[in-house]
Every structure is written in C-alpha cells, then in structure tokens.
Scaffold this motif. Structure first.
Motif, PDB file in Angstrom:
ATOM      1  N   ALA A 149      19.539  -1.542  16.317  1.00 44.80           N
ATOM      2  CA  ALA A 149      18.231  -0.931  16.026  1.00 44.80           C
ATOM      3  C   ALA A 149      18.092   0.396  16.773  1.00 44.80           C
ATOM      4  O   ALA A 149      17.607   1.378  16.213  1.00 44.80           O
ATOM      5  N   TYR A 150      18.532   0.425  18.033  1.00 49.39           N
ATOM      6  CA  TYR A 150      18.464   1.675  18.810  1.00 49.39           C
ATOM      7  C   TYR A 150      19.346   2.748  18.177  1.00 49.39           C
ATOM      8  O   TYR A 150      18.943   3.903  18.074  1.00 49.39           O
ATOM      9  N   HIS A 151      20.537   2.370  17.740  1.00 46.52           N
ATOM     10  CA  HIS A 151      21.428   3.333  17.102  1.00 46.52           C
ATOM     11  C   HIS A 151      20.789   3.897  15.837  1.00 46.52           C
ATOM     12  O   HIS A 151      20.804   5.110  15.614  1.00 46.52           O
ATOM     13  N   ASN A 152      20.240   3.023  15.013  1.00 43.92           N
ATOM     14  CA  ASN A 152      19.589   3.488  13.781  1.00 43.92           C
ATOM     15  C   ASN A 152      18.389   4.370  14.088  1.00 43.92           C
ATOM     16  O   ASN A 152      18.145   5.358  13.402  1.00 43.92           O
ATOM     17  N   TRP A 153      17.631   4.036  15.128  1.00 43.32           N
ATOM     18  CA  TRP A 153      16.468   4.838  15.506  1.00 43.32           C
ATOM     19  C   TRP A 153      16.903   6.185  16.046  1.00 43.32           C
ATOM     20  O   TRP A 153      16.338   7.221  15.690  1.00 43.32           O
ATOM     21  N   SER A 154      17.921   6.199  16.916  1.00 46.83           N
ATOM     22  CA  SER A 154      18.342   7.450  17.547  1.00 46.83           C
ATOM     23  C   SER A 154      19.001   8.405  16.555  1.00 46.83           C
ATOM     24  O   SER A 154      18.987   9.618  16.764  1.00 46.83           O
ATOM     25  N   THR A 155      19.577   7.880  15.484  1.00 50.28           N
ATOM     26  CA  THR A 155      20.159   8.750  14.458  1.00 50.28           C
ATOM     27  C   THR A 155      19.136   9.091  13.368  1.00 50.28           C
ATOM     28  O   THR A 155      19.497   9.667  12.351  1.00 50.28           O
ATOM     29  N   TRP A 195      15.273   2.216   9.753  1.00 51.14           N
ATOM     30  CA  TRP A 195      15.669   1.423  10.927  1.00 51.14           C
ATOM     31  C   TRP A 195      14.701   0.271  11.173  1.00 51.14           C
ATOM     32  O   TRP A 195      15.121  -0.827  11.539  1.00 51.14           O
ATOM     33  N   GLN A 196      13.414   0.487  10.966  1.00 56.61           N
ATOM     34  CA  GLN A 196      12.444  -0.593  11.187  1.00 56.61           C
ATOM     35  C   GLN A 196      12.635  -1.713  10.163  1.00 56.61           C
ATOM     36  O   GLN A 196      12.551  -2.886  10.502  1.00 56.61           O
ATOM     37  N   THR A 197      12.894  -1.335   8.929  1.00 57.55           N
ATOM     38  CA  THR A 197      13.091  -2.328   7.885  1.00 57.55           C
ATOM     39  C   THR A 197      14.350  -3.146   8.164  1.00 57.55           C
ATOM     40  O   THR A 197      14.350  -4.357   8.000  1.00 57.55           O
ATOM     41  N   MET A 198      15.413  -2.481   8.600  1.00 53.82           N
ATOM     42  CA  MET A 198      16.643  -3.206   8.902  1.00 53.82           C
ATOM     43  C   MET A 198      16.422  -4.187  10.051  1.00 53.82           C
ATOM     44  O   MET A 198      16.884  -5.317  10.004  1.00 53.82           O
ATOM     45  N   TYR A 199      15.695  -3.762  11.055  1.00 55.82           N
ATOM     46  CA  TYR A 199      15.430  -4.664  12.180  1.00 55.82           C
ATOM     47  C   TYR A 199      14.540  -5.828  11.735  1.00 55.82           C
ATOM     48  O   TYR A 199      14.784  -6.978  12.078  1.00 55.82           O
ATOM     49  N   SER A 239      12.738   0.097   1.058  1.00 58.33           N
ATOM     50  CA  SER A 239      13.732  -0.759   0.415  1.00 58.33           C
ATOM     51  C   SER A 239      15.098  -0.463   1.024  1.00 58.33           C
ATOM     52  O   SER A 239      15.439   0.690   1.264  1.00 58.33           O
ATOM     53  N   LEU A 240      15.864  -1.511   1.244  1.00 57.70           N
ATOM     54  CA  LEU A 240      17.205  -1.338   1.781  1.00 57.70           C
ATOM     55  C   LEU A 240      18.218  -1.308   0.645  1.00 57.70           C
ATOM     56  O   LEU A 240      18.048  -1.981  -0.371  1.00 57.70           O
ATOM     57  N   SER A 241      19.280  -0.557   0.865  1.00 56.27           N
ATOM     58  CA  SER A 241      20.374  -0.566  -0.106  1.00 56.27           C
ATOM     59  C   SER A 241      21.122  -1.889   0.033  1.00 56.27           C
ATOM     60  O   SER A 241      20.952  -2.632   1.007  1.00 56.27           O
ATOM     61  N   ALA A 242      21.975  -2.167  -0.925  1.00 56.28           N
ATOM     62  CA  ALA A 242      22.755  -3.412  -0.885  1.00 56.28           C
ATOM     63  C   ALA A 242      23.643  -3.452   0.357  1.00 56.28           C
ATOM     64  O   ALA A 242      23.785  -4.501   0.997  1.00 56.28           O
ATOM     65  N   ILE A 243      24.205  -2.322   0.741  1.00 64.19           N
ATOM     66  CA  ILE A 243      25.081  -2.274   1.926  1.00 64.19           C
ATOM     67  C   ILE A 243      24.271  -2.572   3.189  1.00 64.19           C
ATOM     68  O   ILE A 243      24.712  -3.345   4.047  1.00 64.19           O
TER      69      ILE A 243
END
Length: 118
Positions: free
Chosen positions: A10-16, A21-25, A85-89
């Motif tokens: 989550a930190y990596h997704n947020w920092s980039t 990132w919030q949805t993935m977490y 929405s998140l991608s399939a990957i």
C-alpha cells in the motif's frame, strides 16, 4: 507478517501516486481476513470437507468478497467510498497476495494428515 506485506505494498502504491492504491488496499483486506478459514479447516483441507459443508460460513465468505467488490465496481458507491475500479491484473495481485497464508498452510496439513496415518 502478511499485514506488514500488505502495508508495504500500500505504501509503495501510495508513494508512486497510483490512483487506485486505496481501492487495492481495501480489496486486499477482506481476502487477508479470510485466512481465519484455516482455523475452521484445521485438520482436513477445504477441498476434502467440501465447499458446501458449512452454509453459514459459505455465506460469510460470499459476503466478505461480494461487499467490497460491489463498493469497488458500483458507480453509485464509488464516490461515497472514494474507490476506483481495478483492472484484472490489480485484482489478481490483491487475491494472490492475500491468499498466501491459505496456500502456505495446505502442505502443512497434508504432511500432518500423512503422519497421522502412519
């Protein structure tokens, strides 16, 4: 340990500055929480017991997965919960990382059952 891994990702997704990132977490948390299924299926594997052997537990699992998915993909709920929405990957990454414990325990159960037979 898995919680730290989820926080690091989550930190990596947020920092980039990834927009999702919030949805993935949010999506990884319910799958991570499903690791308590290990307690239910301590001796035997889930596949040996059968998916429909405990209907209330099955309903809880379906809701645990279905509710965050509805928040993530419903156009009405997305603005309310600030999700995208998140991608399939991305969804595969969430599921894969969050089910590590479930798959790591399977060989342990297999060895335990095998030792009990001997």
């Amino acid at each position: 340990m898995l919680g730290l891994l989820l926080l690091a990702i989550a930190y990596h997704n947020w920092s980039t500055e990834q927009a999702n990132w919030q949805t993935m977490y949010l999506q990884r948390l319910p799958y991570h929480e499903l690791s308590w299924l290990k307690r239910y299926v301590d001796r035997d594997s889930l596949f040996r017991l059968g998916l429909f052997s405990n209907k209330p537990l099955l309903a809880a699992v379906v809701l645990t997965i279905g509710l965050p998915m509805s928040v993530m993909y419903s156009p009405v709920l997305q603005p309310l919960f600030q999700t995208t929405s998140l991608s399939a990957i991305d969804l595969e990454i969430c599921v894969g990382l969050s089910t590590i414990i479930f798959w790591a325990i399977a060989p342990e159960k297999w060895f335990t059952r095998r030792q009990q037979r001997e």
